[in-house]
Design a protein around this motif. Structure first.
Motif, PDB file in Angstrom:
ATOM      1  N   UNK A  35      -3.183   6.142  -2.002  1.00  0.00           N
ATOM      2  CA  UNK A  35      -3.850   6.363  -0.717  1.00  0.00           C
ATOM      3  C   UNK A  35      -2.892   6.879   0.333  1.00  0.00           C
ATOM      4  N   UNK A  36      -3.330   7.840   1.116  1.00  0.00           N
ATOM      5  CA  UNK A  36      -2.473   8.449   2.112  1.00  0.00           C
ATOM      6  C   UNK A  36      -2.883   8.104   3.545  1.00  0.00           C
ATOM      7  N   UNK A  37      -4.164   7.853   3.775  1.00  0.00           N
ATOM      8  CA  UNK A  37      -4.624   7.549   5.119  1.00  0.00           C
ATOM      9  C   UNK A  37      -5.681   6.459   5.029  1.00  0.00           C
ATOM     10  N   UNK A  38      -5.775   5.645   6.074  1.00  0.00           N
ATOM     11  CA  UNK A  38      -6.676   4.509   6.041  1.00  0.00           C
ATOM     12  C   UNK A  38      -7.551   4.519   7.278  1.00  0.00           C
ATOM     13  N   UNK A  58      -1.487  18.980   1.578  1.00  0.00           N
ATOM     14  CA  UNK A  58      -1.872  17.787   0.836  1.00  0.00           C
ATOM     15  C   UNK A  58      -1.981  16.565   1.731  1.00  0.00           C
ATOM     16  N   UNK A  59      -1.862  16.743   3.044  1.00  0.00           N
ATOM     17  CA  UNK A  59      -1.835  15.603   3.968  1.00  0.00           C
ATOM     18  C   UNK A  59      -3.150  15.485   4.710  1.00  0.00           C
ATOM     19  N   UNK A  60      -3.882  14.359   4.561  1.00  0.00           N
ATOM     20  CA  UNK A  60      -5.097  14.157   5.337  1.00  0.00           C
ATOM     21  C   UNK A  60      -4.767  13.630   6.736  1.00  0.00           C
ATOM     22  N   UNK A  63       6.442  13.051  11.648  1.00  0.00           N
ATOM     23  CA  UNK A  63       6.499  11.812  12.445  1.00  0.00           C
ATOM     24  C   UNK A  63       6.200  10.571  11.617  1.00  0.00           C
ATOM     25  N   UNK A  64       7.046  10.257  10.647  1.00  0.00           N
ATOM     26  CA  UNK A  64       6.864   9.064   9.823  1.00  0.00           C
ATOM     27  C   UNK A  64       7.696   7.922  10.398  1.00  0.00           C
ATOM     28  N   UNK A  65       7.258   6.700  10.120  1.00  0.00           N
ATOM     29  CA  UNK A  65       7.930   5.525  10.667  1.00  0.00           C
ATOM     30  C   UNK A  65       9.307   5.332  10.031  1.00  0.00           C
ATOM     31  N   UNK A  66      10.255   4.774  10.755  1.00  0.00           N
ATOM     32  CA  UNK A  66      11.530   4.395  10.139  1.00  0.00           C
ATOM     33  C   UNK A  66      11.299   3.403   9.003  1.00  0.00           C
ATOM     34  N   UNK A  67      12.167   3.453   8.002  1.00  0.00           N
ATOM     35  CA  UNK A  67      12.047   2.559   6.863  1.00  0.00           C
ATOM     36  C   UNK A  67      12.412   3.276   5.578  1.00  0.00           C
ATOM     37  N   UNK A  68      12.065   2.650   4.442  1.00  0.00           N
ATOM     38  CA  UNK A  68      12.372   3.191   3.129  1.00  0.00           C
ATOM     39  C   UNK A  68      11.311   4.204   2.717  1.00  0.00           C
ATOM     40  N   UNK A 107       0.843  -1.184   0.000  1.00  0.00           N
ATOM     41  CA  UNK A 107       0.000   0.000   0.000  1.00  0.00           C
ATOM     42  C   UNK A 107       0.884   1.241   0.000  1.00  0.00           C
ATOM     43  N   UNK A 108       0.342   2.316  -0.545  1.00  0.00           N
ATOM     44  CA  UNK A 108       1.054   3.586  -0.526  1.00  0.00           C
ATOM     45  C   UNK A 108       0.656   4.386   0.706  1.00  0.00           C
ATOM     46  N   UNK A 109       1.582   5.178   1.166  1.00  0.00           N
ATOM     47  CA  UNK A 109       1.281   6.151   2.207  1.00  0.00           C
ATOM     48  C   UNK A 109       2.160   7.360   1.948  1.00  0.00           C
ATOM     49  N   UNK A 110       1.647   8.527   2.212  1.00  0.00           N
ATOM     50  CA  UNK A 110       2.446   9.713   1.983  1.00  0.00           C
ATOM     51  C   UNK A 110       2.026  10.861   2.873  1.00  0.00           C
ATOM     52  N   UNK A 111       2.964  11.736   3.158  1.00  0.00           N
ATOM     53  CA  UNK A 111       2.690  12.970   3.886  1.00  0.00           C
ATOM     54  C   UNK A 111       3.427  14.088   3.167  1.00  0.00           C
TER      55      UNK A 111
END
Length: 527
Positions: free
Chosen positions: A516-519, A434-436, A274-279, A258-262
């Motif tokens: 998709x940015x938020x679930x 642009x961030x929900x 405050x994004x999670x560690x990772x790629x 899934x996609x996520x973005x801020x």
């Protein structure tokens, strides 16, 4: 004339055609058909094609044959490998380290396939043409594979300044980002390629601010690895003229697929997210555009060597949900209330803030319980009255429970029972650029559908889609909260994006182009 062009011109001036070439020229044309289109030069300098045959013959004669390439079997996982491969039309080069792969940017080449000889020099908006970095430890050995021979390897800083002391058989010893220029030869010609390498001795030595330059169309970074601060990732931007905003997005194909973005407007100074560690990947966009993973974005990795982040996700697919009111007054600090409400912790279990201490994506104080370095439970506090209440999600068999809890089915179930007063029946969506941002990750349907309260501020709409893609809704709103009712079935629904208007005030509602940015999980209505 730029230095790289001068270097190629000097190469040609130094060449002398061989006796065999003079004999071939004196014979005149052989009446052979012209080269097919695929052999025509498409690079920048077509004038060099006339001399390509002479260049290739001389380079072939002078190429050092005493430097054997490493065999595939002899390449160790900890070796930085340059793979040189020929083809019918032009050579290519690839840099590999472990599971990291980078295709070399070819600057110039001279190449013969039979009697067809071509050559050219590419022009780049940035020199050296390096956007990404393969991360390696200091002094990593360099080996060569493939059918080409490495004739020279130059190491430069990101601005193209040569580092004379750098060796050619290993990566530099000092932490930093570098450009490698590899000059290679084959029996059919020669070429030079550029790669990006970052030397990093440990994650703790990575910078704690990511500097992003939007000037070149595709963002350039000062590091491929950045470490967290107590409130998340810190990002600073420059070269933002002509751009409206930025986004941080997960790479395409990142689990769970899934996609996520801020993102938002480009900040004038460093900001935290405050994004999670990772790629992750970062992209800058113009007004009316959006950012898509892999399309004009640059990847980086966020690491957490200082343990500032506690994952909110549980490893089990169907966590057990428990809900409980309490008689603990709201005057009691939330961390103390959480420690009283959560029971069954072992001596080595750790109750701590979930996510980051300063995270603003969460609804209410949120805590996790870690066991053996893994999150086994998530606890969120609420305050429907003057006392604390709690909702706990935990993996079955963990032994973690709420004091006086009422059990409920997992959010994926359509038969949730038990206490429902803590689950809202209105989905509150707020657009920050642009961030929900959602006020709850779980919402319950009402009899007539999903009630959505939307405040979009400087944008005009939010786009929702059901889990199976069968139902979509565009919720338009102004700067004041508006409530809408949309038809969304129980299950998972995604708030895909906050949609800005274009210059004519219209909204692009093409759903297939927006990740998709938020679930949110939608529970069935009660009764």
């Amino acid at each position: 004339m730029p230095e790289r062009w001068e270097r190629q011109v000097r190469k040609l001036r130094a060449l002398e055609p061989s006796e065999g070439l003079r004999d071939r020229v004196s014979e005149g044309p052989r009446g052979e058909p012209p080269s097919p289109p695929r052999h025509r030069v498409t690079a920048a300098v077509t004038a060099f094609v006339v001399f390509a045959a002479a260049a290739v013959l001389v380079v072939r004669a002078l190429a050092p044959s005493e430097a054997p390439n490493a065999t595939e079997e002899g390449v160790r996982a900890e070796t930085l490998t340059i793979e040189l491969l020929a083809s019918d039309e032009a050579p290519a080069a690839t840099l590999r380290y472990g599971d990291q792969t980078q295709v070399g940017e070819r600057e110039s080449y001279n190449w013969c396939s039979g009697d067809n000889c071509v050559g050219g020099i590419a022009d780049f908006v940035r020199y050296p043409p390096v956007w990404e970095y393969v991360v390696v430890p200091p002094g990593t050995p360099i080996r060569v594979t493939g059918d080409g021979t490495l004739s020279a390897l130059h190491v430069t800083d990101p601005d193209g300044e040569r580092i004379p002391a750098a060796g050619t058989d290993s990566a530099p010893d000092a932490d930093g980002v570098y450009a490698l220029e590899a000059e290679a030869t084959w029996p059919d010609g020669d070429a030079n390629f550029f790669f990006g390498v970052q030397v990093l001795s440990s994650p703790a030595e990575a910078p704690d601010v990511l500097h992003v330059d939007c000037s070149y169309g595709r963002p350039t970074l000062d590091s491929a690895v950045v470490r967290t601060q107590p409130d998340g990732l810190h990002v600073a931007f420059r070269g933002t003229e002509g751009y409206a905003g930025f986004e941080l997005v997960t790479p395409e194909g990142t689990p769970p697929e899934e996609f996520f973005g801020v993102g938002g407007n480009l900040p004038t100074e460093a900001r935290s997210w405050p994004i999670d560690p990772g790629r992750w990947e970062v992209g800058c966009y113009e007004r009316g555009e959006t950012v898509r993973a892999g399309d004009g974005t640059t990847p980086f990795e966020l690491v957490d060597p200082d343990d500032f982040h506690a994952p909110l996700e549980l490893p089990c697919p169907d966590p057990v949900q428990q809900e409980s009111p309490s008689d603990i007054s709201m005057s009691v600090p939330p961390d103390e209330a959480a420690s009283e409400l959560a029971t069954g912790l072992g001596p080595d279990d750790r109750l701590r803030d979930g996510g980051y201490d300063a995270e603003d994506f969460k609804l209410g104080p949120t805590y996790v319980i870690e066991r053996g370095g893994q999150t086994i439970a998530r606890l969120t506090l609420g305050a429907p009255a003057d006392t604390w209440s709690a909702t706990l999600w935990t993996c079955e068999g963990s032994g973690i429970a709420l004091s006086g809890a009422v059990s409920a089915a997992p959010p994926e179930s359509t038969g949730a029972t038990g206490a429902t007063e803590l689950i809202p029946d209105v989905l509150v969506v707020r657009c920050e650029g642009a961030r929900p941002v959602l006020e709850s990750e779980v919402v319950r349907l009402q009899a007539d559908g999903l009630h959505v309260e939307a405040t979009t501020s400087d944008v005009m709409a939010a786009h929702l889609v059901s889990e199976d893609g069968s139902t979509e809704a565009f919720v338009a709103a102004g700067s004041e909260p508006d409530t809408f009712v949309v038809s969304v079935p129980p299950g998972k629904a995604w708030v895909i994006a906050c949609l800005p208007p274009d210059e004519q005030g219209q909204i692009d509602t093409a759903p297939g182009e927006l990740p998709p940015y938020a679930q949110v999980t939608v529970l069935p209505a009660t009764g």
